[in-house]
Scaffold this active site. Structure first.
Site, PDB file in Angstrom:
ATOM      1  N   LYS A 184      -8.128  -3.670  -6.031  1.00 15.76           N
ATOM      2  CA  LYS A 184      -7.078  -2.894  -6.700  1.00 15.76           C
ATOM      3  C   LYS A 184      -6.723  -3.437  -8.082  1.00 15.76           C
ATOM      4  O   LYS A 184      -6.367  -2.672  -8.981  1.00 15.76           O
ATOM      5  CB  LYS A 184      -5.827  -2.855  -5.823  1.00 15.76           C
ATOM      6  CG  LYS A 184      -5.999  -2.067  -4.522  1.00 15.76           C
ATOM      7  CD  LYS A 184      -4.686  -2.012  -3.760  1.00 15.76           C
ATOM      8  CE  LYS A 184      -4.848  -1.721  -2.285  1.00 15.76           C
ATOM      9  NZ  LYS A 184      -5.269  -0.372  -1.945  1.00 15.76           N
ATOM     10  N   HIS A 236       3.220   3.406   5.365  1.00 19.85           N
ATOM     11  CA  HIS A 236       2.208   3.524   4.322  1.00 19.85           C
ATOM     12  C   HIS A 236       0.925   4.172   4.812  1.00 19.85           C
ATOM     13  O   HIS A 236      -0.127   4.046   4.193  1.00 19.85           O
ATOM     14  CB  HIS A 236       1.880   2.156   3.696  1.00 19.85           C
ATOM     15  CG  HIS A 236       3.091   1.457   3.159  1.00 19.85           C
ATOM     16  ND1 HIS A 236       3.928   2.036   2.242  1.00 19.85           N
ATOM     17  CD2 HIS A 236       3.618   0.244   3.428  1.00 19.85           C
ATOM     18  CE1 HIS A 236       4.907   1.207   1.961  1.00 19.85           C
ATOM     19  NE2 HIS A 236       4.767   0.109   2.671  1.00 19.85           N
ATOM     20  N   ARG A 290     -15.175   7.553  -1.646  1.00 13.81           N
ATOM     21  CA  ARG A 290     -15.776   8.123  -0.430  1.00 13.81           C
ATOM     22  C   ARG A 290     -15.119   9.462  -0.156  1.00 13.81           C
ATOM     23  O   ARG A 290     -14.222   9.868  -0.887  1.00 13.81           O
ATOM     24  CB  ARG A 290     -15.477   7.188   0.754  1.00 13.81           C
ATOM     25  CG  ARG A 290     -13.967   6.933   0.873  1.00 13.81           C
ATOM     26  CD  ARG A 290     -13.604   6.194   2.138  1.00 13.81           C
ATOM     27  NE  ARG A 290     -12.297   5.585   2.080  1.00 13.81           N
ATOM     28  CZ  ARG A 290     -11.164   6.174   2.410  1.00 13.81           C
ATOM     29  NH1 ARG A 290     -11.168   7.426   2.796  1.00 13.81           N
ATOM     30  NH2 ARG A 290     -10.008   5.522   2.347  1.00 13.81           N
TER      31      ARG A 290
HETATM   32  P1  ADP Z   1      -7.731   8.358   3.537  1.00 17.19           P
HETATM   33  O1  ADP Z   1      -7.403   7.317   2.507  1.00 17.19           O
HETATM   34  O2  ADP Z   1      -9.143   8.801   3.568  1.00 17.19           O
HETATM   35  O3  ADP Z   1      -6.759   9.430   3.632  1.00 17.19           O
HETATM   36  P2  ADP Z   1      -6.895   6.416   5.369  1.00 17.19           P
HETATM   37  O4  ADP Z   1      -7.000   5.334   4.355  1.00 17.19           O
HETATM   38  O5  ADP Z   1      -5.615   6.739   6.011  1.00 17.19           O
HETATM   39  O6  ADP Z   1      -7.587   7.726   4.897  1.00 17.19           O
HETATM   40  O7  ADP Z   1      -7.892   6.182   6.536  1.00 17.19           O
HETATM   41  C1  ADP Z   1      -9.164   5.715   6.332  1.00 17.19           C
HETATM   42  C2  ADP Z   1      -9.241   4.586   7.279  1.00 17.19           C
HETATM   43  O8  ADP Z   1      -9.057   5.088   8.595  1.00 17.19           O
HETATM   44  C3  ADP Z   1     -10.534   3.912   7.298  1.00 17.19           C
HETATM   45  O9  ADP Z   1     -10.592   2.930   6.310  1.00 17.19           O
HETATM   46  C4  ADP Z   1     -10.565   3.360   8.716  1.00 17.19           C
HETATM   47  O10 ADP Z   1      -9.924   2.109   8.781  1.00 17.19           O
HETATM   48  C5  ADP Z   1      -9.749   4.320   9.520  1.00 17.19           C
HETATM   49  N1  ADP Z   1     -10.465   5.266  10.362  1.00 17.19           N
HETATM   50  C6  ADP Z   1      -9.902   6.316  10.956  1.00 17.19           C
HETATM   51  N2  ADP Z   1     -10.753   6.991  11.699  1.00 17.19           N
HETATM   52  C7  ADP Z   1     -11.939   6.394  11.565  1.00 17.19           C
HETATM   53  C8  ADP Z   1     -13.241   6.659  12.048  1.00 17.19           C
HETATM   54  N3  ADP Z   1     -13.548   7.685  12.844  1.00 17.19           N
HETATM   55  N4  ADP Z   1     -14.206   5.852  11.667  1.00 17.19           N
HETATM   56  C9  ADP Z   1     -13.958   4.852  10.865  1.00 17.19           C
HETATM   57  N5  ADP Z   1     -12.777   4.556  10.375  1.00 17.19           N
HETATM   58  C10 ADP Z   1     -11.752   5.304  10.702  1.00 17.19           C
HETATM   59  P1  ADP Z   2      -4.134   1.488   0.696  1.00 15.38           P
HETATM   60  O1  ADP Z   2      -5.368   0.897   0.121  1.00 15.38           O
HETATM   61  O2  ADP Z   2      -3.662   0.773   1.876  1.00 15.38           O
HETATM   62  O3  ADP Z   2      -4.270   2.978   0.854  1.00 15.38           O
HETATM   63  P2  ADP Z   2      -2.390   2.096  -1.573  1.00 15.38           P
HETATM   64  O4  ADP Z   2      -2.317   1.269  -2.791  1.00 15.38           O
HETATM   65  O5  ADP Z   2      -3.103   3.383  -1.673  1.00 15.38           O
HETATM   66  O6  ADP Z   2      -3.004   1.227  -0.410  1.00 15.38           O
HETATM   67  O7  ADP Z   2      -0.925   2.356  -1.059  1.00 15.38           O
HETATM   68  C1  ADP Z   2      -0.674   2.924   0.207  1.00 15.38           C
HETATM   69  C2  ADP Z   2       0.710   3.578   0.223  1.00 15.38           C
HETATM   70  O8  ADP Z   2       1.746   2.644  -0.116  1.00 15.38           O
HETATM   71  C3  ADP Z   2       0.900   4.695  -0.775  1.00 15.38           C
HETATM   72  O9  ADP Z   2       0.425   5.924  -0.291  1.00 15.38           O
HETATM   73  C4  ADP Z   2       2.401   4.698  -0.970  1.00 15.38           C
HETATM   74  O10 ADP Z   2       3.047   5.346   0.093  1.00 15.38           O
HETATM   75  C5  ADP Z   2       2.762   3.243  -0.887  1.00 15.38           C
HETATM   76  N1  ADP Z   2       2.802   2.623  -2.230  1.00 15.38           N
HETATM   77  C6  ADP Z   2       1.789   2.012  -2.852  1.00 15.38           C
HETATM   78  N2  ADP Z   2       2.147   1.558  -4.068  1.00 15.38           N
HETATM   79  C7  ADP Z   2       3.439   1.893  -4.231  1.00 15.38           C
HETATM   80  C8  ADP Z   2       4.405   1.677  -5.273  1.00 15.38           C
HETATM   81  N3  ADP Z   2       4.099   1.016  -6.365  1.00 15.38           N
HETATM   82  N4  ADP Z   2       5.651   2.159  -5.086  1.00 15.38           N
HETATM   83  C9  ADP Z   2       5.988   2.814  -3.960  1.00 15.38           C
HETATM   84  N5  ADP Z   2       5.139   3.027  -2.938  1.00 15.38           N
HETATM   85  C10 ADP Z   2       3.868   2.578  -3.060  1.00 15.38           C
HETATM   86 MG    MG Z   3      -4.581   4.353  -0.582  1.00 10.46          MG
END
Ligand code: ADP
Ligand code: ADP
Ligand code: MG
Length: 618
Positions: A116, A235, A297
């Protein structure tokens, strides 16, 4: 176009990819672990290759086994789905090195966006607005604390290698910073093998808005508009929709342009998502939306984009991986209506959302309401403890947001799964929350108001009466002598718990032993407690009969023992559930024919309780 494809994943996403590949005439090869021998994706593919034991670390995450499976089956290409190896640049490179086609971006793009902090630096350099914060090398706690002070509380500490909502800590006050940092670093090194963190300003009234982008190997990049994934729990996304409520054309244009700019900065090829965080305190404004991260992805929630654009994103992935140009130009893409998706999980909201595993003896999703269901399981299948417990994505599309919302709620309310618990009723309540209905959602909504949504639903008296009549009571001929005196309460078992249900009319017993009661997205099994026909609502003769065929696994009382109403007598294991049979009234155990380990038939007499006055007269 490629002719054969190995899908290095499982569950709904493997099935989703197989569906499009088959439509395009591509031979599909599934991979599976021990736990997935009978899984749906294995049955849907043309061929399947076993790749190891159940834990993902020994199967779905072992790159060499997957590449070997591709070579053994003569697959030309590998699609990684999401999760597992999908964002692993090293794996992508080994796929290419093995002479196979990788259905995904170039390994260098995955690496550039993998961490990140590096991604944010790259984006800032490309002129994309990024969330304010510290993303440097210095990881000294006192230095980071100073930076947090400069950013201004509240701040978010994030593992640079984090994902799936893990490795994040919200810190409200300076005094809590050092402890939160240490705990975040511990979790980061345990989960991601990398303790590095960045510090970000915590955005107020945060809304998660992301843009679907797509690139091809000829240098074209388009966007397919935004998705709103603000309804989150810890989150993690719960409900996603497209387009974002309250998005105006100018804001959309500048947000999507920033996303395309971000994708161009890494020469992006394939499907990707640029995630932004928006300060929604004054509606969506272009100057209050910042880059958060890029997922290199296909995203879990890609179907809402497919529903509003009419594009099959997996088809585009396969075409682009085959070297074709993007099927559409930017001007040819438009938003049609509104789509909404809910993630249906095998989990129990009433028990802190713990995964609920076991055999899916009853599995009905969607309640016949139309819409789209992307699932990876079928009735009789298993939810295993080894993988993510998502069992389906339920997707609705309508001309308006309200139409999509209503259809999605109806699809979820009409779903019935048993004995595995799901979050369907939680989702129905979330969809009905006034702020959600108004399109006024921030990521903290479930945190504030989620408790009431998590309360387990109870079937209504009307529903129970209907089910109970089906089970054991025939009403007399229609129109014949139905009067108030004929209403009586009779005891039944609802998932093994005592329940009194009002029955009307008079009649005879139906030999059926059990029926399902379904309401509000939940299912229960209703069984006859014992005969009661002769007693017209009176408590009965105290005969404890087996409600269904099963095995006695515990006997809590002895013959001659005094018991009180509701006291546990014995436990029966039937249909993979435990049913506790209790004393119907105060009295004495006059007969006890149940023994631990015994197999019993339905209606078998297990014990008899007699009331004190009866004992005296004997
Ligand atoms: P996105 O960012 O695509 O909306 P999330 O970050 O919530 O989705 O979910 C993606 C994560 O969900 C993957 O990194 C994995 O940890 C988990 N996951 C959920 N279902 C599966 C699956 N069928 N196979 C592999 N990973 C899965
Ligand atoms: P991940 O890799 O786990 O998906 P993200 O950086 O996408 O991590 O953050 C996941 C979630 O955390 C976001 O969808 C949001 O709800 C919350 N979040 C992330 N960064 C911030 C921020 N700077 N302020 C408020 N909420 C945040
Ligand atoms: Mg994210």
């Amino acid at each position: 176009m490629i002719k054969s494809l190995l899908i290095a994943n499982r569950g709904e996403i493997a099935c989703r990819i197989i569906r499009t590949a088959r439509r395009l005439g591509i031979r599909t090869i599934a991979v599976y672990s021990d736990a997935d021998t009978q899984a749906l994706h294995v049955r849907q593919a043309h061929e399947a290759v076993h790749i190891g034991p159940s834990p993902a670390r020994e199967s779905y995450l072992v790159g060499e086994r997957i590449i070997a499976a591709a070579q053994q089956s003569g697959a030309e290409a590998i699609h990684p789905g999401y999760g597992f190896l999908s964002e692993n640049a090293e794996f992508a490179q080994s796929v290419l090195d093995a002479g196979l086609v990788w259905v995904g971006p170039r390994p260098a793009s995955i690496t550039a966006m993998g961490l990140k902090d590096a991604a944010k630096k790259l984006m800032a350099a490309a002129g994309v607005p990024v969330t304010p914060g510290y993303m440097g090398e210095n990881q000294e706690p006192s230095f980071l604390a100073e930076e947090a002070g400069k950013i201004g509380y509240p701040v978010l500490i994030k593992a640079v290698a984090g994902g799936g909502g893990k490795g994040m800590r919200l810190v409200e006050n300076a005094v809590d910073f050092i402890d939160a940092l240490a705990s975040c670093q511990r979790e980061a090194s345990a989960s991601f093998g990398n303790a590095h963190v960045l510090i970000e300003k915590y955005i107020q009234r945060p809304r998660h808005i992301e843009v679907q982008v797509f690139g091809d190997s000829h240098g074209n990049i388009v966007h397919l508009f935004e998705r709103d994934c603000s309804l989150q729990r810890r989150h993690q996304k719960v409900i996603e929709e497209a387009p974002a409520p309250g998005m105006n054309d100018d804001t959309r244009a500048s947000l999507c342009a920033a996303a395309v700019q971000a994708a161009k900065a890494v020469d992006y090829v394939g499907a990707g998502t640029i995630e932004f965080i928006a300060d929604g305190s004054e509606g969506l404004r272009a100057d209050r939306i910042w880059f958060m991260e890029m997922n290199t992805r296909l995203q879990v929630e890609h179907p809402v984009t497919e529903e509003i654009t009419g594009v099959d994103l997996v088809e585009w992935q396969l075409r682009v991986a085959s070297g074709e140009a993007l099927p559409k130009r930017q001007e040819e893409l438009a938003i049609n209506g509104h789509a909404m998706e809910a993630r249906l999980y095998a989990e129990d909201p009433a028990k802190g959302f713990l995964p609920s595993i076991g055999t899916l003896e009853l599995l009905q999703i969607g309640g016949g309401e139309g819409g789209r269901i992307d699932t990876g399981v079928c009735q009789g299948g298993e939810v295993s403890p080894f993988y993510d417990p998502m069992i389906a994505k339920v997707i609705a599309h309508g001309a308006s947001r309200e139409q999509a919302r209503e259809q999605l709620a109806a699809m979820l309310a009409g779903s019935a799964v048993w004995p595995v618990k799901t979050n369907a009723s939680f989702l129905v309540k979330a969809l009905a929350h006034p702020a959600f209905v108004a399109g006024d959602v921030d990521t903290g909504l479930i945190g504030r108001d989620g408790e009431a949504m998590a309360e387990p639903p109870v079937p209504s008296a009307v529903t129970l009466t209907k089910a109970a009549q089906k089970l054991s009571w025939h009403v007399d001929q229609p129109g014949f002598r139905l009067n108030a005196a004929r209403v009586r309460a009779a005891p039944f078992l609802l998932d093994g718990d005592d329940v009194e249900i009002e029955l009307t009319g008079q009649g005879s017993l139906n030999p059926e032993a059990a029926v399902f009661v379904t309401e509000a997205g939940q299912a229960w099994q209703l069984t006859r407690w014992r005969h009661h026909a002769a007693h017209g609502g009176a408590i009965g003769d105290g005969a404890i009969l087996s409600p269904m065929p099963g095995r006695i696994i515990a006997v809590e009382v002895e013959q001659g023992q005094t018991v009180t109403k509701g006291q546990k007598l014995l436990t029966l294991e039937a249909m993979k559930m435990e049913h506790t049979l209790t004393a119907p009234f105060d009295g004495m155990v006059a007969e006890l024919s149940a023994a631990v380990g015994a197999q019993v038939q339905v209606e078998a007499l297990l014990a008899r309780i007699v009331a004190p006055d009866e004992t005296e007269t004997k």
